[in-house]
Design a protein around this motif. Structure first.
Motif, PDB file in Angstrom:
ATOM      1  N   SER A   1       0.840  -1.201   0.000  1.00 21.82           N
ATOM      2  CA  SER A   1       0.000   0.000   0.000  1.00 21.82           C
ATOM      3  C   SER A   1       0.878   1.256   0.000  1.00 21.82           C
ATOM      4  O   SER A   1       0.573   2.237  -0.668  1.00 21.82           O
ATOM      5  CB  SER A   1      -0.967  -0.056   1.163  1.00 21.82           C
ATOM      6  N   GLN A   2       2.037   1.205   0.748  1.00 18.69           N
ATOM      7  CA  GLN A   2       2.943   2.359   0.736  1.00 18.69           C
ATOM      8  C   GLN A   2       3.526   2.558  -0.663  1.00 18.69           C
ATOM      9  O   GLN A   2       3.680   3.686  -1.137  1.00 18.69           O
ATOM     10  CB  GLN A   2       4.071   2.147   1.739  1.00 18.69           C
ATOM     11  N   LYS A   3       3.841   1.411  -1.316  1.00 21.14           N
ATOM     12  CA  LYS A   3       4.429   1.482  -2.655  1.00 21.14           C
ATOM     13  C   LYS A   3       3.434   2.107  -3.646  1.00 21.14           C
ATOM     14  O   LYS A   3       3.781   3.007  -4.408  1.00 21.14           O
ATOM     15  CB  LYS A   3       4.791   0.056  -3.104  1.00 21.14           C
ATOM     16  N   PHE A   4       2.165   1.657  -3.571  1.00 20.91           N
ATOM     17  CA  PHE A   4       1.158   2.187  -4.490  1.00 20.91           C
ATOM     18  C   PHE A   4       0.886   3.668  -4.225  1.00 20.91           C
ATOM     19  O   PHE A   4       0.689   4.442  -5.150  1.00 20.91           O
ATOM     20  CB  PHE A   4      -0.153   1.400  -4.388  1.00 20.91           C
ATOM     21  N   GLU A   5       0.922   4.024  -2.938  1.00 14.20           N
ATOM     22  CA  GLU A   5       0.680   5.414  -2.588  1.00 14.20           C
ATOM     23  C   GLU A   5       1.783   6.298  -3.176  1.00 14.20           C
ATOM     24  O   GLU A   5       1.524   7.370  -3.705  1.00 14.20           O
ATOM     25  CB  GLU A   5       0.661   5.545  -1.067  1.00 14.20           C
ATOM     26  N   LYS A   6       3.029   5.791  -3.095  1.00 10.51           N
ATOM     27  CA  LYS A   6       4.172   6.528  -3.650  1.00 10.51           C
ATOM     28  C   LYS A   6       4.023   6.649  -5.153  1.00 10.51           C
ATOM     29  O   LYS A   6       4.246   7.710  -5.734  1.00 10.51           O
ATOM     30  CB  LYS A   6       5.474   5.770  -3.340  1.00 10.51           C
ATOM     31  N   GLN A   7       3.628   5.514  -5.786  1.00  8.45           N
ATOM     32  CA  GLN A   7       3.492   5.500  -7.244  1.00  8.45           C
ATOM     33  C   GLN A   7       2.440   6.502  -7.707  1.00  8.45           C
ATOM     34  O   GLN A   7       2.590   7.132  -8.749  1.00  8.45           O
ATOM     35  CB  GLN A   7       3.109   4.109  -7.731  1.00  8.45           C
ATOM     36  N   ALA A   8       1.374   6.644  -6.894  1.00 11.27           N
ATOM     37  CA  ALA A   8       0.292   7.551  -7.275  1.00 11.27           C
ATOM     38  C   ALA A   8       0.754   9.006  -7.263  1.00 11.27           C
ATOM     39  O   ALA A   8       0.094   9.880  -7.811  1.00 11.27           O
ATOM     40  CB  ALA A   8      -0.886   7.378  -6.340  1.00 11.27           C
ATOM     41  N   MET A   9       1.892   9.279  -6.629  1.00 17.58           N
ATOM     42  CA  MET A   9       2.409  10.650  -6.524  1.00 17.58           C
ATOM     43  C   MET A   9       3.501  10.903  -7.561  1.00 17.58           C
ATOM     44  O   MET A   9       4.089  11.970  -7.580  1.00 17.58           O
ATOM     45  CB  MET A   9       3.041  10.866  -5.141  1.00 17.58           C
ATOM     46  N   ARG A  10       3.866   9.877  -8.340  1.00 19.23           N
ATOM     47  CA  ARG A  10       5.011   9.994  -9.261  1.00 19.23           C
ATOM     48  C   ARG A  10       4.587   9.927 -10.714  1.00 19.23           C
ATOM     49  O   ARG A  10       3.634   9.235 -11.065  1.00 19.23           O
ATOM     50  CB  ARG A  10       6.013   8.860  -9.010  1.00 19.23           C
ATOM     51  N   ASP A  11       5.371  10.597 -11.548  1.00 22.72           N
ATOM     52  CA  ASP A  11       5.172  10.512 -12.987  1.00 22.72           C
ATOM     53  C   ASP A  11       5.974   9.315 -13.492  1.00 22.72           C
ATOM     54  O   ASP A  11       7.183   9.232 -13.233  1.00 22.72           O
ATOM     55  CB  ASP A  11       5.674  11.824 -13.615  1.00 22.72           C
ATOM     56  N   PRO A  12       5.336   8.371 -14.174  1.00 23.56           N
ATOM     57  CA  PRO A  12       6.046   7.133 -14.545  1.00 23.56           C
ATOM     58  C   PRO A  12       7.200   7.354 -15.528  1.00 23.56           C
ATOM     59  O   PRO A  12       8.180   6.617 -15.477  1.00 23.56           O
ATOM     60  CB  PRO A  12       4.962   6.261 -15.177  1.00 23.56           C
ATOM     61  N   LEU A  13       7.113   8.357 -16.405  1.00 22.84           N
ATOM     62  CA  LEU A  13       8.186   8.547 -17.393  1.00 22.84           C
ATOM     63  C   LEU A  13       9.455   9.111 -16.748  1.00 22.84           C
ATOM     64  O   LEU A  13      10.541   8.547 -16.895  1.00 22.84           O
ATOM     65  CB  LEU A  13       7.705   9.491 -18.517  1.00 22.84           C
ATOM     66  N   SER A  14       9.330  10.214 -16.017  1.00 21.31           N
ATOM     67  CA  SER A  14      10.528  10.882 -15.485  1.00 21.31           C
ATOM     68  C   SER A  14      10.887  10.417 -14.078  1.00 21.31           C
ATOM     69  O   SER A  14      11.998  10.633 -13.622  1.00 21.31           O
ATOM     70  CB  SER A  14      10.278  12.390 -15.453  1.00 21.31           C
ATOM     71  N   GLY A  15       9.943   9.812 -13.380  1.00 18.71           N
ATOM     72  CA  GLY A  15      10.188   9.409 -11.990  1.00 18.71           C
ATOM     73  C   GLY A  15      10.064  10.593 -11.034  1.00 18.71           C
ATOM     74  O   GLY A  15      10.219  10.448  -9.822  1.00 18.71           O
ATOM     75  N   LEU A  16       9.761  11.783 -11.592  1.00 14.70           N
ATOM     76  CA  LEU A  16       9.598  12.968 -10.733  1.00 14.70           C
ATOM     77  C   LEU A  16       8.198  12.948 -10.113  1.00 14.70           C
ATOM     78  O   LEU A  16       7.362  12.123 -10.494  1.00 14.70           O
ATOM     79  CB  LEU A  16       9.736  14.244 -11.560  1.00 14.70           C
ATOM     80  N   LEU A  17       7.952  13.878  -9.186  1.00 14.53           N
ATOM     81  CA  LEU A  17       6.598  14.003  -8.633  1.00 14.53           C
ATOM     82  C   LEU A  17       5.640  14.361  -9.766  1.00 14.53           C
ATOM     83  O   LEU A  17       6.054  15.023 -10.725  1.00 14.53           O
ATOM     84  CB  LEU A  17       6.556  15.134  -7.607  1.00 14.53           C
ATOM     85  N   ASN A  18       4.393  13.922  -9.663  1.00 14.94           N
ATOM     86  CA  ASN A  18       3.395  14.393 -10.616  1.00 14.94           C
ATOM     87  C   ASN A  18       2.619  15.546  -9.968  1.00 14.94           C
ATOM     88  O   ASN A  18       2.963  15.979  -8.863  1.00 14.94           O
ATOM     89  CB  ASN A  18       2.471  13.247 -11.055  1.00 14.94           C
ATOM     90  N   ARG A  19       1.590  16.009 -10.608  1.00 16.57           N
ATOM     91  CA  ARG A  19       0.815  17.138 -10.078  1.00 16.57           C
ATOM     92  C   ARG A  19       0.308  16.855  -8.662  1.00 16.57           C
ATOM     93  O   ARG A  19       0.389  17.693  -7.779  1.00 16.57           O
ATOM     94  CB  ARG A  19      -0.388  17.417 -10.970  1.00 16.57           C
ATOM     95  N   ARG A  20      -0.221  15.632  -8.494  1.00  9.74           N
ATOM     96  CA  ARG A  20      -0.803  15.267  -7.203  1.00  9.74           C
ATOM     97  C   ARG A  20       0.252  15.328  -6.096  1.00  9.74           C
ATOM     98  O   ARG A  20       0.026  15.887  -5.032  1.00  9.74           O
ATOM     99  CB  ARG A  20      -1.375  13.856  -7.334  1.00  9.74           C
ATOM    100  N   GLY A  21       1.439  14.755  -6.397  1.00 12.85           N
ATOM    101  CA  GLY A  21       2.523  14.748  -5.418  1.00 12.85           C
ATOM    102  C   GLY A  21       2.993  16.156  -5.113  1.00 12.85           C
ATOM    103  O   GLY A  21       3.260  16.510  -3.958  1.00 12.85           O
ATOM    104  N   MET A  22       3.055  16.974  -6.171  1.00 17.04           N
ATOM    105  CA  MET A  22       3.539  18.347  -5.979  1.00 17.04           C
ATOM    106  C   MET A  22       2.547  19.167  -5.178  1.00 17.04           C
ATOM    107  O   MET A  22       2.932  20.010  -4.379  1.00 17.04           O
ATOM    108  CB  MET A  22       3.797  18.988  -7.343  1.00 17.04           C
ATOM    109  N   ARG A  23       1.250  18.909  -5.378  1.00 14.70           N
ATOM    110  CA  ARG A  23       0.216  19.641  -4.626  1.00 14.70           C
ATOM    111  C   ARG A  23       0.417  19.432  -3.121  1.00 14.70           C
ATOM    112  O   ARG A  23       0.264  20.353  -2.335  1.00 14.70           O
ATOM    113  CB  ARG A  23      -1.182  19.170  -5.020  1.00 14.70           C
TER     114      ARG A  23
END
Ligand SMILES: Nc1nc2c(ncn2[C@@H]2O[C@H](COP(=O)(O)OP(=O)(O)OP(=O)(O)O)[C@@H](O)[C@H]2O)c(=O)[nH]1
Length: 365
Positions: A198-220
């Motif tokens: 669940s921690q892994k999925f939560e982290k993934q939901a915050m990341r952009d799969p191409l660059s590995g950077l935070l996505n909008r949700r993570g940055m918010r």
């Protein structure tokens, strides 16, 4: 009292001592401690009263003392003064239960049926103590009742049992304990695995799969945290919006895969130029958002220039030909009256100005 009200009361009762910030496992334990305490004091109370009716005063007294101890375990969970109320309460429940069982084995309880209750010990000891402590407590318990029962000539018993009864009681108790220990082991390891996933999925939901950077949700999430912190401590905070110049042309000329490679590579170049406390996200297709805590506008501008020139020098290859890309950056140092969205819009407006003024440049308000 209607059923709904009763249900709400029962729920509140069983959740006594539950801490919202704690993990599910800890709260589940508190819940079960309340449930077990409730079952424990209800049964011992009824059995105690019944023992008094049968004029077995000693058994009645012991059961009522056990009832009080089980009830105290619930009161402890309500306490705000005890440092770790759950631990205290769980130890009290386990020790009281074991003492009561030892007493029942010693006296035989009602017509020699007392030892039948000892099978409650393994699940309770393992649930509250975990694998290690639980197994150790069960081991100690078996040792004590074995010594009491097998001491020559029943001298340490207040009753008599046949050898067959005693030996089968111990064998069956050990079998039940092993099964519960195995069950507890499987339960614990499954729980840990599920928690990790669940921690892994939560982290993934915050990341952009191409660059590995935070996505909008993570940055918010980062923006909210840093925004609040900067307002609380009156710290400087700067946001930076960056966009790859003429990226459509890059895609058209070198292909979408090359475009993807550049998006990824730029993320890594940017990341290597940042401090630990800075955050970077892929905000859109070829757009990056930087969040720079404890950074004012002119410090942000220095960083932006450093990154812009670094990107300019970065070389990419396509069909044996070298090429490079440039970026435009818009910055804004957040002021107290800004909301998060306003701050981002201001950085975006500056980025737009940089594009208008010929690209490959940084602009701050
Ligand atoms: N390869 C690749 N291209 C993307 C991705 N996301 C967006 N793009 C492309 O990025 C291009 C952005 O083009 P525009 O918004 O017109 O801007 P531009 O060509 O960069 O021009 P300026 O921003 O004005 O300098 C589009 O062609 C998108 O298809 C992606 O994940 N991978």
């Amino acid at each position: 009292m209607d059923f709904k009200k009763l249900k709400r009361h029962a729920k509140n009762y069983l959740n006594t001592g539950v801490v919202q910030s704690n993990d599910t496992e800890s709260n589940q334990h508190v819940f079960v401690a309340n449930l077990f305490g409730f079952i424990g004091y209800s049964i011992t109370f009824l059995m105690g009263v019944s023992a008094f009716i049968r004029e077995d005063r000693l058994l009645g007294m012991v059961l009522l003392i056990a009832c009080l101890l089980f009830f105290s375990s619930h009161l402890i969970l309500r306490s705000k003064r005890i440092t770790d109320p759950y631990k205290f309460s769980a130890n009290l429940v386990t020790i009281s239960l074991m003492m009561l069982m030892i007493y029942l084995v010693f006296t035989g309880g009602v017509k020699g049926t007392g030892p039948l209750w000892i099978y409650i010990v393994p699940p309770v000891a393992l649930f509250f103590g975990g694998m290690r402590k639980g197994t150790r407590n069960i081991g100690l318990f078996v040792l004590v009742i074995s010594v009491l029962m097998f001491y020559p000539n029943n001298e340490w018993l207040g009753t008599t049992y046949t050898f067959e009864f005693k030996s089968r009681l111990i064998y069956s108790f050990l079998t039940v304990s092993c099964l519960f220990a195995f069950y507890e082991y499987v339960r614990q390891s499954s729980f840990i695995r599920i928690q990790e996933m669940s921690q892994k999925f939560e982290k993934q939901a915050m990341r952009d799969p191409l660059s590995g950077l935070l996505n909008r949700r993570g940055m918010r999430v980062k923006l909210q945290d840093e925004f609040e912190r900067s307002q609380r401590y009156n710290n400087e905070l700067t946001v930076m919006m960056c966009d790859i110049d003429n990226f459509k042309r890059v895609n058209d000329q070198y292909g979408h895969d090359k475009g993807d490679e550049i998006i990824k590579s730029l993320g890594a170049v940017f990341k290597s130029g940042l401090r630990r406390q800075d955050s970077l996200a892929r905000w859109g297709g070829e757009e990056y958002l930087f969040l720079l805590p404890e950074t004012n506008g002119s410090q942000g501008m220095q960083l932006a220039e450093k990154l812009r020139t670094k990107i300019e020098k970065e070389q990419y290859t396509h069909e044996y030909k070298n090429f490079s890309v440039t970026v435009s950056i818009g910055l804004h140092q957040i002021v107290v009256t800004d909301t998060i969205n306003q701050a981002i819009t201001k950085a975006d407006t500056n980025l737009y100005k940089a594009k208008e003024q010929g690209r490959n440049r940084c602009i701050i308000s």
